[in-house]
Design a protein around this motif. Structure first.
Motif, PDB file in Angstrom:
ATOM      1  N   LYS A  42       9.981   7.184  -1.899  1.00  0.00           N
ATOM      2  CA  LYS A  42      10.139   7.894  -0.635  1.00  0.00           C
ATOM      3  C   LYS A  42       8.764   8.159  -0.046  1.00  0.00           C
ATOM      4  CE  LYS A  42      12.052  12.119   1.403  1.00  0.00           C
ATOM      5  NZ  LYS A  42      12.779  13.386   1.124  1.00  0.00           N
ATOM      6  N   ILE A  43       8.552   7.680   1.173  1.00  0.00           N
ATOM      7  CA  ILE A  43       7.259   7.882   1.820  1.00  0.00           C
ATOM      8  C   ILE A  43       7.096   9.353   2.171  1.00  0.00           C
ATOM      9  CG2 ILE A  43       5.927   7.399   3.909  1.00  0.00           C
ATOM     10  CD1 ILE A  43       6.969   4.553   3.780  1.00  0.00           C
ATOM     11  N   LYS A  44       5.969   9.936   1.725  1.00  0.00           N
ATOM     12  CA  LYS A  44       5.693  11.344   1.979  1.00  0.00           C
ATOM     13  C   LYS A  44       4.765  11.542   3.176  1.00  0.00           C
ATOM     14  CE  LYS A  44       5.251  14.334  -1.222  1.00  0.00           C
ATOM     15  NZ  LYS A  44       4.745  15.138  -2.354  1.00  0.00           N
ATOM     16  N   SER A  45       3.782  10.665   3.295  1.00  0.00           N
ATOM     17  CA  SER A  45       2.856  10.793   4.423  1.00  0.00           C
ATOM     18  C   SER A  45       2.218   9.450   4.730  1.00  0.00           C
ATOM     19  CB  SER A  45       1.770  11.832   4.128  1.00  0.00           C
ATOM     20  OG  SER A  45       0.946  11.408   3.063  1.00  0.00           O
ATOM     21  N   ILE A  46       1.814   9.294   5.997  1.00  0.00           N
ATOM     22  CA  ILE A  46       1.161   8.069   6.463  1.00  0.00           C
ATOM     23  C   ILE A  46      -0.051   8.468   7.293  1.00  0.00           C
ATOM     24  CG2 ILE A  46       1.383   5.978   7.861  1.00  0.00           C
ATOM     25  CD1 ILE A  46       4.349   5.974   7.311  1.00  0.00           C
ATOM     26  N   SER A  47      -1.170   7.800   7.061  1.00  0.00           N
ATOM     27  CA  SER A  47      -2.365   7.993   7.877  1.00  0.00           C
ATOM     28  C   SER A  47      -2.986   6.629   8.127  1.00  0.00           C
ATOM     29  CB  SER A  47      -3.370   8.904   7.161  1.00  0.00           C
ATOM     30  OG  SER A  47      -3.992   8.214   6.087  1.00  0.00           O
ATOM     31  N   LYS A  48      -4.040   6.604   8.924  1.00  0.00           N
ATOM     32  CA  LYS A  48      -4.695   5.330   9.194  1.00  0.00           C
ATOM     33  C   LYS A  48      -5.323   4.742   7.930  1.00  0.00           C
ATOM     34  CE  LYS A  48      -9.141   7.216  10.782  1.00  0.00           C
ATOM     35  NZ  LYS A  48     -10.076   7.280  11.942  1.00  0.00           N
ATOM     36  N   ASN A  49      -5.548   5.578   6.926  1.00  0.00           N
ATOM     37  CA  ASN A  49      -6.154   5.096   5.681  1.00  0.00           C
ATOM     38  C   ASN A  49      -5.138   4.589   4.675  1.00  0.00           C
ATOM     39  OD1 ASN A  49      -8.851   5.568   6.396  1.00  0.00           O
ATOM     40  ND2 ASN A  49      -8.700   7.713   5.834  1.00  0.00           N
ATOM     41  N   LYS A  69       3.395  -4.949   3.784  1.00  0.00           N
ATOM     42  CA  LYS A  69       4.443  -4.490   4.698  1.00  0.00           C
ATOM     43  C   LYS A  69       5.176  -3.325   4.056  1.00  0.00           C
ATOM     44  CE  LYS A  69       7.838  -7.781   2.865  1.00  0.00           C
ATOM     45  NZ  LYS A  69       8.679  -8.964   3.133  1.00  0.00           N
ATOM     46  N   VAL A  70       5.954  -2.623   4.897  1.00  0.00           N
ATOM     47  CA  VAL A  70       6.803  -1.533   4.444  1.00  0.00           C
ATOM     48  C   VAL A  70       8.174  -1.713   5.071  1.00  0.00           C
ATOM     49  CG1 VAL A  70       7.169   0.964   4.394  1.00  0.00           C
ATOM     50  CG2 VAL A  70       4.850   0.051   4.256  1.00  0.00           C
ATOM     51  N   LEU A  71       9.207  -1.578   4.261  1.00  0.00           N
ATOM     52  CA  LEU A  71      10.582  -1.556   4.759  1.00  0.00           C
ATOM     53  C   LEU A  71      11.078  -0.126   4.631  1.00  0.00           C
ATOM     54  CD1 LEU A  71      10.192  -4.631   4.278  1.00  0.00           C
ATOM     55  CD2 LEU A  71      12.605  -4.724   3.632  1.00  0.00           C
ATOM     56  N   PHE A  72      11.433   0.464   5.769  1.00  0.00           N
ATOM     57  CA  PHE A  72      11.852   1.854   5.788  1.00  0.00           C
ATOM     58  C   PHE A  72      13.358   1.971   5.623  1.00  0.00           C
ATOM     59  CE2 PHE A  72       7.978   1.557   8.321  1.00  0.00           C
ATOM     60  CZ  PHE A  72       7.196   2.554   7.751  1.00  0.00           C
ATOM     61  N   GLN A  73      13.771   3.029   4.933  1.00  0.00           N
ATOM     62  CA  GLN A  73      15.195   3.327   4.850  1.00  0.00           C
ATOM     63  C   GLN A  73      15.767   3.412   6.261  1.00  0.00           C
ATOM     64  OE1 GLN A  73      17.307   3.994   2.174  1.00  0.00           O
ATOM     65  NE2 GLN A  73      18.972   4.179   3.659  1.00  0.00           N
ATOM     66  N   GLY A  74      16.831   2.665   6.502  1.00  0.00           N
ATOM     67  CA  GLY A  74      17.467   2.708   7.808  1.00  0.00           C
ATOM     68  C   GLY A  74      16.975   1.679   8.797  1.00  0.00           C
ATOM     69  N   PRO A 110       7.950   6.867  11.539  1.00  0.00           N
ATOM     70  CA  PRO A 110       7.298   5.671  10.985  1.00  0.00           C
ATOM     71  C   PRO A 110       7.980   4.373  11.408  1.00  0.00           C
ATOM     72  CG  PRO A 110       7.535   7.351   9.290  1.00  0.00           C
ATOM     73  CD  PRO A 110       8.339   7.814  10.471  1.00  0.00           C
ATOM     74  N   GLN A 111       9.300   4.406  11.520  1.00  0.00           N
ATOM     75  CA  GLN A 111      10.029   3.229  12.004  1.00  0.00           C
ATOM     76  C   GLN A 111       9.642   2.901  13.431  1.00  0.00           C
ATOM     77  OE1 GLN A 111      14.124   4.439  11.448  1.00  0.00           O
ATOM     78  NE2 GLN A 111      14.509   2.634  10.204  1.00  0.00           N
ATOM     79  N   THR A 149      -2.257   7.343  16.307  1.00  0.00           N
ATOM     80  CA  THR A 149      -3.558   7.474  15.629  1.00  0.00           C
ATOM     81  C   THR A 149      -3.410   7.580  14.116  1.00  0.00           C
ATOM     82  OG1 THR A 149      -3.474   9.867  16.001  1.00  0.00           O
ATOM     83  CG2 THR A 149      -4.682   8.541  17.613  1.00  0.00           C
ATOM     84  N   GLY A 150      -2.231   7.984  13.660  1.00  0.00           N
ATOM     85  CA  GLY A 150      -2.030   8.115  12.221  1.00  0.00           C
ATOM     86  C   GLY A 150      -1.282   6.944  11.607  1.00  0.00           C
ATOM     87  N   SER A 151      -1.199   5.804  12.311  1.00  0.00           N
ATOM     88  CA  SER A 151      -0.486   4.638  11.778  1.00  0.00           C
ATOM     89  C   SER A 151      -1.327   3.910  10.742  1.00  0.00           C
ATOM     90  CB  SER A 151      -0.146   3.665  12.915  1.00  0.00           C
ATOM     91  OG  SER A 151       0.333   2.436  12.400  1.00  0.00           O
ATOM     92  N   TRP A 152      -0.678   3.404   9.699  1.00  0.00           N
ATOM     93  CA  TRP A 152      -1.407   2.614   8.706  1.00  0.00           C
ATOM     94  C   TRP A 152      -1.800   1.246   9.275  1.00  0.00           C
ATOM     95  CZ3 TRP A 152       0.129  -2.053   6.459  1.00  0.00           C
ATOM     96  CH2 TRP A 152       1.461  -2.451   6.647  1.00  0.00           C
TER      97      TRP A 152
END
Length: 344
Positions: A42-49, A69-74, A110-111, A149-152
């Protein structure tokens, strides 16, 4: 067989997206590290880093440069399949799939950011290959960064902005965008920053400066396949810098050594190496040798717009020099048809 395998992968990805969207399952996101096994959690947080993910109750951190890549639930099927097409450099198909997505029904930030990124990325890649509006794509990329600004995907977008600036001839802007990659957490991304800025210097005619930067990359120890690939690309670019400084024979020796060690699966790097061979022959005044090198790229590596379009440009001039205007016209025609925005 390759096409069947890719179709199987895409079908599996769509099925996976449908399974992840099922409301009866516990929330599960899937992160694919570069060169590693898929990680479920479960993704808890995402930042540019990068991304922090809870895996079996424990937090794991993944640097942005190490994530494929990341596949998100849903995830809806159109996003799942569009993402796969984009990562496979099939941008027309990717855009067709992404157009089926109703963005208003994406219920996770995130999606929404991932969807916006791939739409922007595919359109920019089309523009870079001469089939889109470069300025509009640059504006879209800037807007993506401002809004996410907080996208990976932050550093990937910065690189994309640099690529677009190069095509627009805005070399100072390109240097700025590429330079921002030095702040990324990934060691490979930091090396890529130096490599890309060296390419800008080559475009500007700063051959000695470019050669100095490229030599730094060639001299460092590498710890990963991506690092080794960047080092190989730097050697090819160093050969071009060497040739442009009037040392064609030395440059040709460097390129031939790379050709002897070609990775048959990395066709994009191979295309850059053969173009470097062409540049080396041209520096020596050997038009026939240059023709053969650039023809290799034209005929064998046509799936890579950057080096392929460069080869066609050089071939149009070289065929004229060797007294074959019909072949020169053919090269110009192919350049115009495949890369209309790059043929001027």
């Amino acid at each position: 067989m390759i096409a069947i395998a890719r179709l199987s992968i895409r079908c599996s990805a769509v099925l996976l997206g449908l399974l992840l969207a099922s409301p009866v399952m516990a929330q599960t996101d899937r992160l694919y590290p570069r060169g590693g096994e898929v990680v479920l959690g479960k993704i808890k947080s995402i930042s540019k880093n990068g991304i922090v993910m809870s895996v079996s109750g424990k937090d794991q951190t993944f640097n942005a440069g190490a994530i494929e890549k990341v596949l998100f639930q849903g995830d809806p099927g159109g996003l799942t399949q569009g993402r796969e097409f984009a990562l496979d450099n099939q941008f027309d198909q990717a855009i067709a799939e992404l157009k089926t997505v109703d963005a208003s029904k994406l219920n996770r930030d995130p999606q929404k950011a991932d969807f916006a990124y791939y739409v922007m990325y595919c359109q920019a890649q089309q523009a870079l290959s001469g089939n889109g509006d470069l300025r509009a794509s640059a504006t879209a990329a800037l807007n993506f960064i401002k809004q996410n600004t907080g996208s990976w995907h932050f550093y990937e977008t910065a690189k994309l902005l640099g690529d677009l600036a190069v095509k627009l001839g805005s070399y100072d802007q390109a240097s700025k965008y590429y330079g921002s990659l030095r702040n990324a957490p990934s060691a490979e991304t930091k090396v890529e920053s130096l490599y890309l800025n060296a390419l800008v210097k080559l475009k500007q005619g700063k051959d000695a400066e470019a050669a100095s930067d490229l030599q730094k990359i060639v001299s460092i120890g590498v710890q990963s396949p991506e690092g080794a690939r960047l080092q190989t690309l730097s050697k090819a670019a160093l050969a071009i810098a060497t040739a442009k400084q009037g040392q064609g024979k030395e440059a040709l020796d460097m390129v031939n050594e790379l050709i002897a060690k070609l990775n048959p699966t990395d066709t994009e790097t191979a295309a850059e190496i053969y173009n470097a061979q062409g540049a080396s022959y041209m520096a020596m005044g050997d038009n026939q040798g240059a023709l053969l090198a650039y023809l290799h790229t034209q005929l064998m590596f046509s799936t890579h717009p950057g080096p392929h379009s460069e080869a066609l440009k050089q071939l149009a001039d070289l065929w004229t020099k060797v007294g074959k205007p019909d072949r020169a016209a053919e090269a110009r025609s192919e350049l115009q048809q495949r890369y209309p925005g790059l043929s001027g």
